[in-house]
Design an enzyme around this catalytic site. Structure first.
Site, PDB file in Angstrom:
ATOM      1  N   ASP A 109      40.076  42.880  37.504  1.00  0.00           N
ATOM      2  CA  ASP A 109      39.449  42.459  36.260  1.00  0.00           C
ATOM      3  C   ASP A 109      39.194  43.579  35.244  1.00  0.00           C
ATOM      4  O   ASP A 109      39.602  43.489  34.110  1.00  0.00           O
ATOM      5  CB  ASP A 109      38.121  41.757  36.563  1.00  0.00           C
ATOM      6  CG  ASP A 109      38.275  40.625  37.565  1.00  0.00           C
ATOM      7  OD1 ASP A 109      39.315  40.554  38.245  1.00  0.00           O
ATOM      8  OD2 ASP A 109      37.353  39.814  37.674  1.00  0.00           O
TER       9      ASP A 109
ATOM     10  N   GLU B 183      32.987  42.892  49.857  1.00  0.00           N
ATOM     11  CA  GLU B 183      34.043  42.570  48.889  1.00  0.00           C
ATOM     12  C   GLU B 183      34.909  43.805  48.636  1.00  0.00           C
ATOM     13  O   GLU B 183      36.129  43.727  48.576  1.00  0.00           O
ATOM     14  CB  GLU B 183      33.395  42.101  47.582  1.00  0.00           C
ATOM     15  CG  GLU B 183      34.381  41.669  46.511  1.00  0.00           C
ATOM     16  CD  GLU B 183      33.689  41.178  45.244  1.00  0.00           C
ATOM     17  OE1 GLU B 183      32.447  41.268  45.160  1.00  0.00           O
ATOM     18  OE2 GLU B 183      34.395  40.710  44.325  1.00  0.00           O
TER      19      GLU B 183
HETATM   20  C1  GLC Z   1      37.165  38.939  41.243  1.00  0.00           C
HETATM   21  C2  GLC Z   1      38.359  39.808  41.623  1.00  0.00           C
HETATM   22  C3  GLC Z   1      39.561  38.931  41.854  1.00  0.00           C
HETATM   23  C4  GLC Z   1      39.234  37.881  42.902  1.00  0.00           C
HETATM   24  C5  GLC Z   1      37.948  37.122  42.582  1.00  0.00           C
HETATM   25  C6  GLC Z   1      37.456  36.287  43.751  1.00  0.00           C
HETATM   26  O1  GLC Z   1      37.355  38.309  40.027  1.00  0.00           O
HETATM   27  O2  GLC Z   1      38.617  40.780  40.658  1.00  0.00           O
HETATM   28  O3  GLC Z   1      40.675  39.689  42.239  1.00  0.00           O
HETATM   29  O4  GLC Z   1      40.279  37.005  43.065  1.00  0.00           O
HETATM   30  O5  GLC Z   1      36.918  38.013  42.256  1.00  0.00           O
HETATM   31  O6  GLC Z   1      37.296  37.077  44.900  1.00  0.00           O
END
Ligand code: GLC
Length: 420
Positions: A163, A387
């Site tokens: 992101d 995460e």
């Molecule tokens: C965030 C991450 C993305 C992922 C999402 C759900 O937006 O950057 O890569 O898919 O979270 O985990």
């Protein structure tokens, strides 16, 4: 440290089961209460380690949200959840059978399907045959709408799955998020704001969503008018890999794969256009200005996963991985923009490590692959199924009990019996 592998296996399986909402798996409860595209494909890999039928269902549910134009959305909003922003009302993307976002995500599903098919060809054949035309349509959508000189472009930073990576800073700075209006973020009420994108970034994320909505999520109009179009190593390398895996599925099923051969050749040439000679590495390239981002990211090292030899990237990899104890950092530790806690501007992500490690091994760099697997196993054993992680200290960050970190453990990071 001694690692209790059995206990970690149990924990990983429990995370997948705990995040299972019946047919699809949340990345983690609270922060991400829906089905995310590439998370789901990694979840499938994780389930495949102990429940193959459930793994196939995960992919089938993902494709139940496919749009008529072939696009598979990055989020499927199966059940409304007020704890998440921006939800379906903000996206206004009603082109598919299920409420969804209007953008996609890196296509790892074909690679998951191939691994699952090869693990049990007899049981997987019908499931793979059901998915094959859908995967083909999704891959064709990328080839039809998202290429710039053969490299795959994103139209929103969220599409890359990375992101707030510094890769997008230049293209994002060119956007004036005028008229974005008031909104309330939800992510920063779940986790520490220092670990999340800034407000400046967020205004632009929402502004781009509003713009896509105004354009009716029509790819032809977005191609003409979008102010954000960046050729991305994540998308390019992952799609190139996925095309090879889709071809292998097609061959196993006796399908004609000539169209896929052509796509592979196009993407191989496109990957070369991401090679930034000044930087000496693969990089993101702004398709509108032609400028490189000058960023070495963990996605730069997906070249081997894409099936490229890329020997020149090994020295870059060695420098970057030597610079922190828990590689691979999502951004170059020698760059002024490196931040070990803020999301995609430094932290280490297990899924990237898994793909990088897999690519290294396939290209014959076994020692590097094994070192990376081992460090990822240590990270998880010492700091849990977070995460993502601080690449310097290993500190866990973001959401907890994370699906893809559990999947990475079960499919790749856990030591095999011989390695213990
Ligand atoms: C965030 C991450 C993305 C992922 C999402 C759900 O937006 O950057 O890569 O898919 O979270 O985990």
């Amino acid at each position: 440290m001694t690692m209790d592998i059995g206990k970690l296996d149990d924990e990983a399986r429990n995370i997948l089961r705990g995040n299972d909402r019946g047919g699809y798996t949340l990345p983690t409860a609270g922060l991400y209460p829906y089905q995310w595209n590439w998370d789901s494909a990694f979840a499938a890999r994780g389930f495949a380690a102990f429940d193959a039928p459930r793994a196939w269902v995960e992919l089938e549910t993902l494709f139940s949200g496919q749009w008529p134009n072939g696009m598979v959305p990055h989020i499927l909003f199966h059940k409304p959840d007020p704890g998440y922003f921006p939800g379906p009302d903000v996206w206004g993307a009603d082109l598919g059978p299920i409420a969804s976002s209007g953008i996609s995500q890196p296509p790892v599903a074909a690679s998951a399907a191939r691994a699952m098919l090869e693990a049990d060809p007899a049981a997987g054949r019908d499931r793979a045959a059901g998915l094959f035309p859908k995967l083909l349509a999704w891959h064709r959508w990328f080839m039809d709408w998202r290429l710039d000189r053969g490299a795959v472009c994103i139209t929103h930073p969220w599409e890359a799955g990375r992101d707030n990576a510094p890769d997008w800073d230049g293209a994002m700075a060119a956007i004036d998020p005028v008229g974005v209006g008031e909104y309330t973020r939800r992510d920063t009420s779940h986790v520490n704001p220092e670990m999340r994108p800034t407000k400046d970034d967020y205004d632009r994320y929402i502004w781009l969503v509003q713009r896509g909505r105004r354009l009716g999520w029509d790819e032809a109009r977005m191609l003409e008018y979008t102010p954000f179009r960046v050729a991305d190593p994540t998308m390019t390398f992952i799609l190139l890999r996925a095309q090879r895996d889709l071809r292998a599925i097609g061959q196993a099923l006796g399908e004609d794969t000539a169209e896929i051969d052509g796509w592979i050749a196009t993407l191989e040439a496109g990957a070369e256009t991401l090679s930034n000679a000044r930087l000496g590495a693969f990089d993101a390239r702004d398709a509108r200005t032609g400028e490189f981002a000058d960023c070495v990211s963990s996605a730069s090292f997906l070249c081997w996963y894409a099936g490229l030899e890329a020997p020149e990237m090994l020295a870059v990899y060695d420098r970057v991985t030597a610079a922190c104890r828990y590689p691979v950092p999502s951004h170059d530790p020698d760059s002024a923009k490196f931040n070990p806690r803020r999301y995609w501007r430094g932290p280490t992500w297990g899924i990237l490590n898994m793909m990088i490690g897999q690519g290294l091994a396939e290209q014959g760099h076994e020692a590097r692959a094994e070192a990376l697997r081992r460090v990822t196993a240590d990270l998880i054993a010492e700091h849990g199924f977070a995460e993502y992680f601080d690449p310097v200290t290993g500190a866990p960050a973001g959401g907890k009990a994370f699906t893809w970190t559990a999947a990475v453990w079960l499919t790749w990071a856990r030591p095999s019996a011989e390695a213990v």
